[in-house]
Design an enzyme around this catalytic site. Sequence first.
Site, mmCIF file in Angstrom:
data_model
loop_
_atom_site.group_PDB
_atom_site.id
_atom_site.type_symbol
_atom_site.label_atom_id
_atom_site.label_comp_id
_atom_site.label_asym_id
_atom_site.label_seq_id
_atom_site.Cartn_x
_atom_site.Cartn_y
_atom_site.Cartn_z
ATOM 1 N N PHE A 132 8.148 -22.497 -67.959
ATOM 2 C CA PHE A 132 6.877 -23.116 -67.363
ATOM 3 C C PHE A 132 5.949 -22.075 -67.021
ATOM 4 C CE2 PHE A 132 5.474 -24.922 -63.077
ATOM 5 C CZ PHE A 132 4.371 -25.310 -63.159
ATOM 6 N N ASP A 155 13.401 -14.594 -73.736
ATOM 7 C CA ASP A 155 13.915 -15.502 -73.091
ATOM 8 C C ASP A 155 15.235 -16.012 -73.758
ATOM 9 O OD1 ASP A 155 13.960 -18.461 -72.301
ATOM 10 O OD2 ASP A 155 11.765 -18.005 -71.343
ATOM 11 N N THR A 170 16.268 -22.817 -69.939
ATOM 12 C CA THR A 170 15.611 -23.900 -69.274
ATOM 13 C C THR A 170 14.189 -23.964 -69.809
ATOM 14 O OG1 THR A 170 14.970 -22.305 -67.359
ATOM 15 C CG2 THR A 170 16.831 -23.806 -66.916
ATOM 16 N N ARG A 224 11.374 4.312 -67.461
ATOM 17 C CA ARG A 224 11.343 5.141 -68.765
ATOM 18 C C ARG A 224 9.819 5.286 -69.410
ATOM 19 N NH1 ARG A 224 10.961 5.108 -73.723
ATOM 20 N NH2 ARG A 224 11.250 2.636 -74.218
ATOM 21 N N ALA A 254 8.769 -12.215 -60.207
ATOM 22 C CA ALA A 254 8.295 -13.577 -59.474
ATOM 23 C C ALA A 254 9.384 -13.900 -58.558
ATOM 24 C CB ALA A 254 8.713 -14.638 -60.911
ATOM 25 N N TYR A 307 20.497 -18.113 -56.163
ATOM 26 C CA TYR A 307 19.244 -18.036 -56.356
ATOM 27 C C TYR A 307 18.487 -17.315 -55.248
ATOM 28 C CZ TYR A 307 14.474 -19.514 -57.545
ATOM 29 O OH TYR A 307 13.150 -19.274 -57.801
ATOM 30 N N LYS A 319 17.203 -13.445 -55.411
ATOM 31 C CA LYS A 319 15.804 -12.837 -55.359
ATOM 32 C C LYS A 319 15.815 -12.122 -54.539
ATOM 33 C CE LYS A 319 13.636 -15.789 -58.476
ATOM 34 N NZ LYS A 319 12.916 -15.109 -59.613
ATOM 35 N N TYR A 344 13.436 1.129 -56.357
ATOM 36 C CA TYR A 344 12.912 2.055 -57.536
ATOM 37 C C TYR A 344 11.429 2.678 -57.341
ATOM 38 C CZ TYR A 344 16.428 1.151 -61.061
ATOM 39 O OH TYR A 344 17.627 1.045 -61.799
ATOM 40 N N THR A 393 5.473 -24.605 -57.208
ATOM 41 C CA THR A 393 4.198 -24.825 -58.196
ATOM 42 C C THR A 393 4.641 -25.767 -59.207
ATOM 43 O OG1 THR A 393 3.836 -22.458 -57.637
ATOM 44 C CG2 THR A 393 2.983 -23.413 -59.676
#
Length: 333
Positions: free
Chosen positions: A23, A43, A47, A117, A125, A156, A160, A170, A186
Amino acid sequence: MATIGFHAGRERKVAMVTGGAGFLGSHVCDRLVAEGARVLCVDNLMTGRRANVAHLRGVAGFMLIEADVAETLPDVEVDEIWNLACPASPPSYQEDPVHTMMTNVLGMKHCLDLARRTGARVFQASTSEVYGDPEVHPQVESYRGQVSSIGPRACYDEGKRAAETLCFDYQRTYGVDVRVARIFNTYGPRMSPRDGRVVSNFIVHALLDEPLELYGDGSQTRSFCFVDDLVEGFFRLMRGPSRVTGPVNLGNPGEFTMQELAQLVVEMTGSHSRLSASPLPMDDPRQRRPDIGLAKSLLGWQPAVALREGLAATIESFREELWLSAPTAERLS
Ligand code: NAD
Ligand code: UDP
Protein backbone atom coordinates in the site's frame (compact mmCIF):
# COMPACT_ATOMS: atom_id res chain seq x y z
CA MET A 1 21.91 -12.45 -3.60
CA ALA A 2 24.35 -11.83 -6.44
CA THR A 3 24.79 -8.42 -8.03
CA ILE A 4 21.99 -7.87 -10.51
CA GLY A 5 21.96 -5.99 -13.78
CA PHE A 6 20.45 -2.77 -12.48
CA HIS A 7 23.28 -0.44 -13.29
CA ALA A 8 23.25 2.90 -11.66
CA GLY A 9 23.25 5.57 -14.34
CA ARG A 10 24.75 8.01 -11.84
CA GLU A 11 23.12 10.97 -13.51
CA ARG A 12 19.84 9.61 -12.10
CA LYS A 13 19.13 8.90 -8.45
CA VAL A 14 18.81 5.17 -7.72
CA ALA A 15 16.34 4.21 -5.03
CA MET A 16 15.52 0.81 -3.57
CA VAL A 17 12.04 0.48 -2.07
CA THR A 18 11.51 -2.64 0.04
CA GLY A 19 7.83 -3.49 0.33
CA GLY A 20 7.34 -1.35 -2.79
CA ALA A 21 4.38 -3.40 -4.03
CA GLY A 22 2.47 -2.76 -0.80
CA PHE A 23 0.00 0.00 0.00
CA LEU A 24 2.42 2.72 1.15
CA GLY A 25 5.45 1.44 -0.78
CA SER A 26 3.66 1.71 -4.12
CA HIS A 27 2.88 5.38 -3.46
CA VAL A 28 6.56 5.96 -2.61
CA CYS A 29 7.56 4.23 -5.89
CA ASP A 30 5.16 6.53 -7.80
CA ARG A 31 6.67 9.65 -6.35
CA LEU A 32 10.25 8.49 -6.97
CA VAL A 33 9.45 7.58 -10.58
CA ALA A 34 7.77 10.99 -11.04
CA GLU A 35 11.00 12.60 -9.77
CA GLY A 36 12.95 10.74 -12.46
CA ALA A 37 14.69 8.27 -10.14
CA ARG A 38 15.53 4.70 -11.09
CA VAL A 39 13.50 2.54 -8.74
CA LEU A 40 14.18 -1.01 -7.65
CA CYS A 41 11.10 -2.33 -5.89
CA VAL A 42 11.92 -5.37 -3.72
CA ASP A 43 8.94 -7.32 -2.46
CA ASN A 44 8.01 -10.92 -1.65
CA LEU A 45 4.35 -10.11 -2.44
CA MET A 46 3.08 -11.66 0.80
CA THR A 47 0.67 -8.77 1.43
CA GLY A 48 1.62 -6.57 -1.51
CA ARG A 49 0.13 -6.87 -4.97
CA ARG A 50 1.59 -6.69 -8.45
CA ALA A 51 -1.47 -4.61 -9.36
CA ASN A 52 -0.23 -1.80 -7.09
CA VAL A 53 2.75 -1.21 -9.37
CA ALA A 54 1.30 -2.57 -12.65
CA HIS A 55 1.09 0.98 -14.02
CA LEU A 56 4.88 1.33 -13.56
CA ARG A 57 5.72 -1.74 -15.63
CA GLY A 58 7.58 -0.67 -18.73
CA VAL A 59 8.52 2.70 -17.23
CA ALA A 60 12.23 3.13 -17.92
CA GLY A 61 14.23 2.54 -14.77
CA PHE A 62 11.50 0.79 -12.77
CA MET A 63 12.06 -2.84 -11.80
CA LEU A 64 10.17 -5.22 -9.49
CA ILE A 65 12.32 -7.92 -7.90
CA GLU A 66 10.60 -10.70 -5.99
CA ALA A 67 12.74 -11.33 -2.91
CA ASP A 68 12.45 -11.76 0.84
CA VAL A 69 14.34 -9.04 2.72
CA ALA A 70 14.73 -11.33 5.73
CA GLU A 71 16.97 -13.49 3.55
CA THR A 72 18.87 -11.09 1.34
CA LEU A 73 18.81 -7.89 -0.71
CA PRO A 74 20.03 -7.27 -4.26
CA ASP A 75 23.60 -5.95 -4.16
CA VAL A 76 23.15 -2.71 -6.11
CA GLU A 77 24.73 0.74 -6.08
CA VAL A 78 21.97 2.84 -4.55
CA ASP A 79 21.53 6.41 -3.32
CA GLU A 80 18.45 5.82 -1.18
CA ILE A 81 16.94 2.80 0.55
CA TRP A 82 13.30 3.09 1.61
CA ASN A 83 12.57 0.22 4.00
CA LEU A 84 8.84 -0.49 4.08
CA ALA A 85 8.86 -4.28 3.87
CA CYS A 86 6.71 -5.77 6.63
CA PRO A 87 3.08 -6.84 6.81
CA ALA A 88 1.24 -4.03 8.61
CA SER A 89 -2.16 -5.38 9.58
CA PRO A 90 -2.44 -7.40 12.82
CA PRO A 91 -3.92 -10.52 11.13
CA SER A 92 -1.14 -10.49 8.49
CA TYR A 93 1.78 -9.94 10.83
CA GLN A 94 0.48 -12.47 13.36
CA GLU A 95 0.07 -15.19 10.73
CA ASP A 96 3.79 -16.01 10.79
CA PRO A 97 5.14 -14.06 13.78
CA VAL A 98 8.66 -15.47 13.54
CA HIS A 99 8.93 -14.33 9.94
CA THR A 100 7.56 -10.89 10.92
CA MET A 101 10.28 -10.50 13.54
CA MET A 102 12.96 -11.64 11.06
CA THR A 103 11.61 -9.27 8.39
CA ASN A 104 11.93 -6.39 10.83
CA VAL A 105 15.32 -7.25 12.26
CA LEU A 106 17.20 -9.01 9.44
CA GLY A 107 15.48 -6.92 6.74
CA MET A 108 16.62 -3.78 8.53
CA LYS A 109 20.15 -5.14 8.97
CA HIS A 110 20.38 -5.99 5.25
CA CYS A 111 19.28 -2.43 4.36
CA LEU A 112 21.80 -0.89 6.76
CA ASP A 113 24.64 -3.14 5.53
CA LEU A 114 23.89 -2.14 1.95
CA ALA A 115 23.79 1.53 3.01
CA ARG A 116 27.10 1.16 4.80
CA ARG A 117 28.70 -0.25 1.66
CA THR A 118 27.15 2.20 -0.81
CA GLY A 119 26.79 5.35 1.29
CA ALA A 120 23.02 5.36 0.70
CA ARG A 121 20.58 7.18 2.96
CA VAL A 122 18.07 4.89 4.71
CA PHE A 123 14.41 5.59 5.45
CA GLN A 124 12.80 3.32 8.04
CA ALA A 125 9.01 2.91 8.19
CA SER A 126 8.62 2.60 11.95
CA THR A 127 5.30 2.76 13.72
CA SER A 128 3.15 4.19 16.50
CA GLU A 129 3.13 0.58 17.77
CA VAL A 130 6.52 1.30 19.39
CA TYR A 131 4.40 3.12 22.03
CA GLY A 132 2.32 -0.05 22.61
CA ASP A 133 -0.78 0.59 24.73
CA PRO A 134 0.29 4.11 25.71
CA GLU A 135 -0.15 5.73 29.14
CA VAL A 136 0.95 9.09 27.70
CA HIS A 137 -1.59 10.79 25.46
CA PRO A 138 -1.09 12.14 22.83
CA GLN A 139 2.12 10.27 22.11
CA VAL A 140 5.34 12.29 21.92
CA GLU A 141 8.58 10.90 20.51
CA SER A 142 10.28 11.08 23.91
CA TYR A 143 7.72 8.66 25.41
CA ARG A 144 9.29 5.18 25.62
CA GLY A 145 6.07 3.25 25.41
CA GLN A 146 4.29 0.39 27.09
CA VAL A 147 4.87 -2.67 24.93
CA SER A 148 4.37 -6.32 25.77
CA SER A 149 7.45 -8.29 24.72
CA ILE A 150 5.59 -11.61 24.84
CA GLY A 151 2.08 -10.94 23.49
CA PRO A 152 0.69 -11.61 20.00
CA ARG A 153 1.56 -8.10 18.76
CA ALA A 154 5.16 -8.28 20.02
CA CYS A 155 6.59 -9.74 16.79
CA TYR A 156 5.63 -6.47 15.11
CA ASP A 157 6.04 -3.95 17.95
CA GLU A 158 9.30 -5.33 19.30
CA GLY A 159 10.55 -6.05 15.78
CA LYS A 160 10.05 -2.39 14.86
CA ARG A 161 11.66 -1.25 18.11
CA ALA A 162 14.69 -3.44 17.39
CA ALA A 163 14.83 -2.04 13.85
CA GLU A 164 14.96 1.50 15.26
CA THR A 165 17.78 0.38 17.59
CA LEU A 166 19.74 -1.00 14.62
CA CYS A 167 19.29 2.29 12.72
CA PHE A 168 20.82 4.36 15.50
CA ASP A 169 23.56 1.81 16.24
CA TYR A 170 24.59 1.86 12.56
CA GLN A 171 24.47 5.65 12.62
CA ARG A 172 26.69 5.95 15.72
CA THR A 173 29.04 3.09 14.81
CA TYR A 174 29.37 3.42 11.02
CA GLY A 175 27.98 6.88 10.24
CA VAL A 176 25.03 5.58 8.20
CA ASP A 177 22.57 8.37 7.32
CA VAL A 178 19.20 7.23 8.76
CA ARG A 179 15.69 8.72 8.80
CA VAL A 180 13.08 7.11 11.04
CA ALA A 181 9.36 7.89 10.73
CA ARG A 182 6.90 6.63 13.35
CA ILE A 183 3.80 6.17 11.24
CA PHE A 184 0.31 6.32 12.77
CA ASN A 185 -2.65 4.51 11.15
CA THR A 186 -2.76 5.46 7.49
CA TYR A 187 -5.39 4.63 4.89
CA GLY A 188 -6.16 5.32 1.24
CA PRO A 189 -6.35 3.83 -2.24
CA ARG A 190 -4.37 0.59 -2.79
CA MET A 191 -4.94 -0.83 0.68
CA SER A 192 -5.81 -4.43 0.09
CA PRO A 193 -9.53 -5.09 0.60
CA ARG A 194 -8.55 -8.35 2.33
CA ASP A 195 -5.91 -6.82 4.51
CA GLY A 196 -7.90 -6.92 7.77
CA ARG A 197 -7.29 -3.39 9.01
CA VAL A 198 -10.22 -1.43 10.31
CA VAL A 199 -10.63 1.10 7.47
CA SER A 200 -10.51 -1.52 4.71
CA ASN A 201 -12.71 -3.95 6.67
CA PHE A 202 -15.38 -1.34 7.37
CA ILE A 203 -15.46 -0.01 3.79
CA VAL A 204 -15.60 -3.46 2.18
CA HIS A 205 -18.35 -4.69 4.52
CA ALA A 206 -20.32 -1.47 4.12
CA LEU A 207 -20.14 -1.64 0.32
CA LEU A 208 -21.36 -5.25 0.45
CA ASP A 209 -24.12 -4.39 2.99
CA GLU A 210 -22.55 -6.86 5.44
CA PRO A 211 -22.24 -6.24 9.21
CA LEU A 212 -19.31 -4.06 10.35
CA GLU A 213 -17.60 -5.87 13.23
CA LEU A 214 -16.64 -3.65 16.14
CA TYR A 215 -13.98 -5.33 18.23
CA GLY A 216 -14.70 -4.74 21.92
CA ASP A 217 -17.17 -1.95 22.67
CA GLY A 218 -15.78 0.24 19.88
CA SER A 219 -14.68 2.98 22.30
CA GLN A 220 -10.96 2.50 21.53
CA THR A 221 -9.49 5.35 19.47
CA ARG A 222 -7.19 5.72 16.49
CA SER A 223 -6.01 8.71 14.42
CA PHE A 224 -6.21 8.20 10.67
CA CYS A 225 -3.91 9.86 8.15
CA PHE A 226 -4.57 9.96 4.41
CA VAL A 227 -1.80 8.39 2.33
CA ASP A 228 -0.96 11.52 0.29
CA ASP A 229 -0.30 13.51 3.47
CA LEU A 230 1.87 10.74 4.89
CA VAL A 231 3.99 10.35 1.76
CA GLU A 232 4.61 14.12 1.72
CA GLY A 233 5.94 13.74 5.28
CA PHE A 234 8.16 10.82 4.21
CA PHE A 235 9.82 12.90 1.49
CA ARG A 236 10.32 15.93 3.72
CA LEU A 237 12.05 13.72 6.27
CA MET A 238 14.14 11.81 3.74
CA ARG A 239 15.24 14.92 1.85
CA GLY A 240 15.81 17.13 4.89
CA PRO A 241 19.17 17.93 6.50
CA SER A 242 21.10 14.94 7.91
CA ARG A 243 20.76 16.22 11.50
CA VAL A 244 17.00 15.49 11.22
CA THR A 245 17.17 11.74 11.71
CA GLY A 246 13.95 11.23 13.67
CA PRO A 247 12.29 9.32 15.10
CA VAL A 248 9.51 11.68 14.02
CA ASN A 249 5.79 11.00 14.44
CA LEU A 250 3.85 11.23 11.17
CA GLY A 251 0.09 10.99 11.48
CA ASN A 252 -3.14 12.94 11.63
CA PRO A 253 -4.00 14.12 15.16
CA GLY A 254 -7.78 13.84 14.55
CA GLU A 255 -8.85 11.11 16.99
CA PHE A 256 -11.92 8.91 16.51
CA THR A 257 -13.49 5.95 18.30
CA MET A 258 -14.02 2.85 16.15
CA GLN A 259 -17.75 3.32 16.76
CA GLU A 260 -17.54 6.81 15.20
CA LEU A 261 -15.54 5.48 12.26
CA ALA A 262 -18.07 2.70 11.63
CA GLN A 263 -20.99 5.16 11.67
CA LEU A 264 -19.18 7.53 9.32
CA VAL A 265 -18.38 4.76 6.83
CA VAL A 266 -21.99 3.50 6.87
CA GLU A 267 -23.26 7.05 6.29
CA MET A 268 -20.77 7.85 3.50
CA THR A 269 -21.34 4.60 1.61
CA GLY A 270 -25.13 4.79 1.95
CA SER A 271 -24.93 1.24 3.29
CA HIS A 272 -27.63 -0.82 4.99
CA SER A 273 -25.02 -2.56 7.14
CA ARG A 274 -25.55 -2.91 10.87
CA LEU A 275 -22.79 -2.87 13.50
CA SER A 276 -21.99 -6.15 15.27
CA ALA A 277 -19.76 -6.85 18.28
CA SER A 278 -16.71 -9.18 18.40
CA PRO A 279 -14.17 -9.76 21.18
CA LEU A 280 -11.37 -7.20 21.54
CA PRO A 281 -8.06 -8.76 20.42
CA MET A 282 -5.40 -9.21 23.12
CA ASP A 283 -3.14 -6.18 23.73
CA ASP A 284 -5.25 -3.95 21.43
CA PRO A 285 -4.21 -0.36 22.33
CA ARG A 286 -7.02 1.65 24.00
CA GLN A 287 -6.10 5.00 22.50
CA ARG A 288 -3.73 6.48 19.99
CA ARG A 289 -3.05 10.01 18.77
CA PRO A 290 0.20 11.53 17.54
CA ASP A 291 1.74 14.69 18.90
CA ILE A 292 3.08 16.12 15.63
CA GLY A 293 4.85 19.15 17.13
CA LEU A 294 8.24 17.80 16.06
CA ALA A 295 7.15 17.14 12.45
CA LYS A 296 5.71 20.66 12.29
CA SER A 297 8.82 22.36 13.61
CA LEU A 298 11.49 20.21 11.90
CA LEU A 299 9.78 19.42 8.60
CA GLY A 300 7.13 22.14 8.29
CA TRP A 301 4.71 19.23 7.85
CA GLN A 302 1.14 18.70 8.91
CA PRO A 303 -1.67 16.73 7.29
CA ALA A 304 -4.11 18.59 5.05
CA VAL A 305 -6.74 15.94 4.28
CA ALA A 306 -9.65 15.56 6.73
CA LEU A 307 -11.02 12.07 7.46
CA ARG A 308 -14.25 12.64 5.50
CA GLU A 309 -12.33 13.79 2.40
CA GLY A 310 -9.82 10.94 2.55
CA LEU A 311 -12.53 8.37 3.16
CA ALA A 312 -14.47 9.61 0.11
CA ALA A 313 -11.44 8.92 -2.13
CA THR A 314 -10.79 5.57 -0.45
CA ILE A 315 -14.41 4.43 -0.70
CA GLU A 316 -14.37 5.33 -4.39
CA SER A 317 -11.25 3.26 -5.06
CA PHE A 318 -12.66 0.26 -3.15
CA ARG A 319 -15.97 0.56 -4.96
CA GLU A 320 -14.12 0.43 -8.27
CA GLU A 321 -11.99 -2.54 -7.19
CA LEU A 322 -14.97 -4.54 -5.87
CA TRP A 323 -16.96 -3.70 -8.99
CA LEU A 324 -14.11 -4.82 -11.23
CA SER A 325 -13.77 -8.12 -9.36
CA ALA A 326 -17.54 -8.85 -9.34
CA PRO A 327 -19.00 -11.31 -11.84
CA THR A 328 -20.22 -9.60 -15.02
CA ALA A 329 -23.89 -10.32 -14.28
CA GLU A 330 -23.65 -8.48 -10.94
CA ARG A 331 -21.94 -5.55 -12.59
CA LEU A 332 -24.68 -5.21 -15.16
CA SER A 333 -27.48 -5.42 -12.61
P1 NAD B 1 1.44 -3.55 3.24
O1 NAD B 1 1.21 -4.87 3.88
O2 NAD B 1 0.49 -3.10 2.20
O3 NAD B 1 2.90 -3.46 2.62
C1 NAD B 1 3.99 -4.20 3.12
C2 NAD B 1 4.77 -4.71 1.91
O4 NAD B 1 5.93 -5.41 2.37
C3 NAD B 1 3.96 -5.72 1.08
O5 NAD B 1 4.09 -5.42 -0.29
C4 NAD B 1 4.59 -7.07 1.41
O6 NAD B 1 4.43 -8.01 0.39
C5 NAD B 1 6.04 -6.64 1.67
N1 NAD B 1 6.78 -7.56 2.54
C6 NAD B 1 6.42 -8.03 3.76
N2 NAD B 1 7.39 -8.82 4.25
C7 NAD B 1 8.37 -8.87 3.32
C8 NAD B 1 9.63 -9.52 3.26
N3 NAD B 1 10.08 -10.31 4.23
N4 NAD B 1 10.38 -9.33 2.14
C9 NAD B 1 9.95 -8.55 1.12
N5 NAD B 1 8.78 -7.90 1.13
C10 NAD B 1 8.00 -8.06 2.23
O7 NAD B 1 1.49 -2.48 4.43
P2 NAD B 1 1.67 -0.89 4.40
O8 NAD B 1 0.53 -0.30 5.11
O9 NAD B 1 2.00 -0.43 3.03
O10 NAD B 1 2.94 -0.72 5.34
C11 NAD B 1 4.23 -0.44 4.81
C12 NAD B 1 5.21 -0.21 5.94
O11 NAD B 1 4.78 0.89 6.75
C13 NAD B 1 5.35 -1.41 6.87
O12 NAD B 1 6.69 -1.53 7.24
C14 NAD B 1 4.51 -1.03 8.07
O13 NAD B 1 4.97 -1.62 9.24
C15 NAD B 1 4.68 0.48 8.10
N6 NAD B 1 3.54 1.13 8.76
C16 NAD B 1 2.35 1.25 8.11
C17 NAD B 1 1.29 1.85 8.78
C18 NAD B 1 -0.04 2.05 8.12
O14 NAD B 1 -0.98 2.51 8.78
N7 NAD B 1 -0.21 1.79 6.84
C19 NAD B 1 1.44 2.30 10.10
C20 NAD B 1 2.66 2.12 10.72
C21 NAD B 1 3.73 1.56 10.04
N1 UDP C 1 -11.02 -3.15 14.54
C1 UDP C 1 -12.40 -3.33 14.55
N2 UDP C 1 -12.97 -4.01 13.52
C2 UDP C 1 -12.25 -4.51 12.47
C3 UDP C 1 -10.85 -4.33 12.47
C4 UDP C 1 -10.26 -3.64 13.52
O1 UDP C 1 -13.10 -2.87 15.47
O2 UDP C 1 -12.85 -5.11 11.55
C5 UDP C 1 -10.39 -2.34 15.64
C6 UDP C 1 -9.16 -2.97 16.26
O3 UDP C 1 -9.51 -3.78 17.36
C7 UDP C 1 -8.39 -1.73 16.69
C8 UDP C 1 -8.75 -0.67 15.66
O4 UDP C 1 -9.94 -1.15 15.03
O5 UDP C 1 -8.83 -1.29 17.96
C9 UDP C 1 -7.68 -0.45 14.61
O6 UDP C 1 -7.32 -1.73 14.08
P1 UDP C 1 -6.29 -1.92 12.89
O7 UDP C 1 -6.10 -3.39 12.73
O8 UDP C 1 -6.72 -1.15 11.70
O9 UDP C 1 -4.95 -1.21 13.39
P2 UDP C 1 -4.09 -1.23 14.74
O10 UDP C 1 -4.83 -1.98 15.81
O11 UDP C 1 -2.83 -1.89 14.36
O12 UDP C 1 -3.96 0.20 15.07
